[in-house]
Design an enzyme around this catalytic site. Sequence first.
Site, mmCIF file in Angstrom:
data_model
loop_
_atom_site.group_PDB
_atom_site.id
_atom_site.type_symbol
_atom_site.label_atom_id
_atom_site.label_comp_id
_atom_site.label_asym_id
_atom_site.label_seq_id
_atom_site.Cartn_x
_atom_site.Cartn_y
_atom_site.Cartn_z
ATOM 1 N N HIS A 69 0.832 -1.210 0.000
ATOM 2 C CA HIS A 69 0.000 0.000 0.000
ATOM 3 C C HIS A 69 0.867 1.260 0.000
ATOM 4 O O HIS A 69 0.570 2.241 -0.698
ATOM 5 C CB HIS A 69 -0.915 -0.029 1.239
ATOM 6 C CG HIS A 69 -1.680 1.231 1.474
ATOM 7 N ND1 HIS A 69 -1.308 2.171 2.418
ATOM 8 C CD2 HIS A 69 -2.789 1.726 0.872
ATOM 9 C CE1 HIS A 69 -2.166 3.174 2.400
ATOM 10 N NE2 HIS A 69 -3.077 2.936 1.474
ATOM 11 N N GLU A 72 2.124 1.882 -3.453
ATOM 12 C CA GLU A 72 1.067 2.478 -4.292
ATOM 13 C C GLU A 72 1.040 3.993 -4.099
ATOM 14 O O GLU A 72 0.977 4.755 -5.068
ATOM 15 C CB GLU A 72 -0.292 1.869 -3.907
ATOM 16 C CG GLU A 72 -1.479 2.509 -4.592
ATOM 17 C CD GLU A 72 -2.659 2.681 -3.674
ATOM 18 O OE1 GLU A 72 -3.100 1.687 -3.065
ATOM 19 O OE2 GLU A 72 -3.138 3.824 -3.535
ATOM 20 N N HIS A 73 1.093 4.448 -2.836
ATOM 21 C CA HIS A 73 1.100 5.887 -2.563
ATOM 22 C C HIS A 73 2.279 6.576 -3.239
ATOM 23 O O HIS A 73 2.143 7.618 -3.864
ATOM 24 C CB HIS A 73 1.197 6.122 -1.040
ATOM 25 C CG HIS A 73 -0.117 6.255 -0.374
ATOM 26 N ND1 HIS A 73 -0.480 7.371 0.330
ATOM 27 C CD2 HIS A 73 -1.171 5.409 -0.302
ATOM 28 C CE1 HIS A 73 -1.694 7.214 0.806
ATOM 29 N NE2 HIS A 73 -2.142 6.026 0.450
ATOM 30 N N GLU A 144 -3.751 8.251 7.802
ATOM 31 C CA GLU A 144 -4.768 7.411 7.170
ATOM 32 C C GLU A 144 -5.063 6.186 8.042
ATOM 33 O O GLU A 144 -6.217 5.792 8.222
ATOM 34 C CB GLU A 144 -4.262 6.979 5.786
ATOM 35 C CG GLU A 144 -5.282 6.248 4.936
ATOM 36 C CD GLU A 144 -4.711 5.864 3.572
ATOM 37 O OE1 GLU A 144 -4.982 4.743 3.142
ATOM 38 O OE2 GLU A 144 -3.998 6.683 2.953
#
Length: 434
Positions: A69, A72-73, A144
Amino acid sequence: MTVKTIESKSLKEKMILKELPNGLKIFFMPKEGYTKQYAIFATRYGSNDSEFIIPGENQATKVTDGIAHFLEHKLFEEPEGSIFDKFSELGSNVNAYTNFTSTCYLFSSTDRFYENLELLINFVQSPYFTDENVEKEKGIIGQEIRMYEDNPNWKVFFNGLKAMYHNYPVKIDIAGTVQSISKITKEDLYKCYNTFYDPSNMIVFIVGDIKQDKVFSIIERLQKKESKTEKDIERIYPEEPDTIVQNIIEEKLDVAIPLFNIAFKDIDNNLSPKELLQKDIATKIILDMLFGKSSDLYMSLYEEGLINDTFENEYTGEIDYGYSMLGGESKSPKKVLERVLAHIDKLKGTGLNEKDFERIKKKHIGQHISYYNSVEFIATTFVAYYFKGINIFDYVEALKNIEFEAVQKRFREHFNRERCVLSIISPKSFEQNE
């Protein structure tokens, strides 16, 4: 390079597959007359892939939770700024998501498709990681993670997975934890990128009223790797017992009414793609028969006020794991669980209703065909099934051919109270009406 046309007579659809010398597979589905275009650049790399052997090496590599993840960022950052601004200038919507098994970068547009496609292919192939921008991202993703820790829907879902799985990484939050991501370095990111973002582990899927030759030409021209990696990535996953961890898991958060999920754990994993597809279809039909809005149980629970219209169900069937999940809001989750299990026990005695099966099967066939009006559905569903070895065009044929006996067998085996968990998120000042 190989080019192949794949057709579905039932759906009256076709797609063209072109495999490049570097192993990248490009799928193009023409949709004449559609104003919207959609493209996905996807890699078979999700949060579950935390231990693996890199092609050409002998030792296993173990990485920290949340790195897929995080990667991906970071791909959205370029030396001259964010890629979002460039897509915005072209009037398109770009996005990405990481799940347990894959990471996907996508955009939709109604104009300037080919320029958007060039941007997509370029930025996914252009990692830019520095010590400074990796440290900065830890703060953003940390926020987040904290936000999701207070999200009741996210918590009720993940608590259910934690109650089902002893070891399998699906029980770990996709984004990791604040502590786990604090260990990520740019070297870790490059190692994962170079392993899993190899063209031979990726696909591009494009759908819309666009020109096939131009699509293939753009993607071929922008490839930054020419030859194919000969060895596959060896993914290492822990052994997972058939049993569950605990029957009931509860937590209190700021919610007005309790949220709940009831989940049934799969144990028949590692099936062939054909068997996996049949299991997927059979389970979804059963869930609709037993718990769908037209079912007797749904109507009964609804009229008694035990559930409301948030009550939904879904099935997740991956290669190595799977589960059915149903839930929503209820003042009495444990009463709903009792009713669900009693209903299952009763049907195991009497058997499922074959007329209901035929009705639900026809409904699913109609729904599935209608979904082909949505370019988003086509693209995202294609990618999800492709990484399981399933051609999406086979779905409707398998659905038409599924037999009542197969559904009965799946019902008896899967809906087992010994592998059932109840996850509840209660209000902080709430006494359950049990």
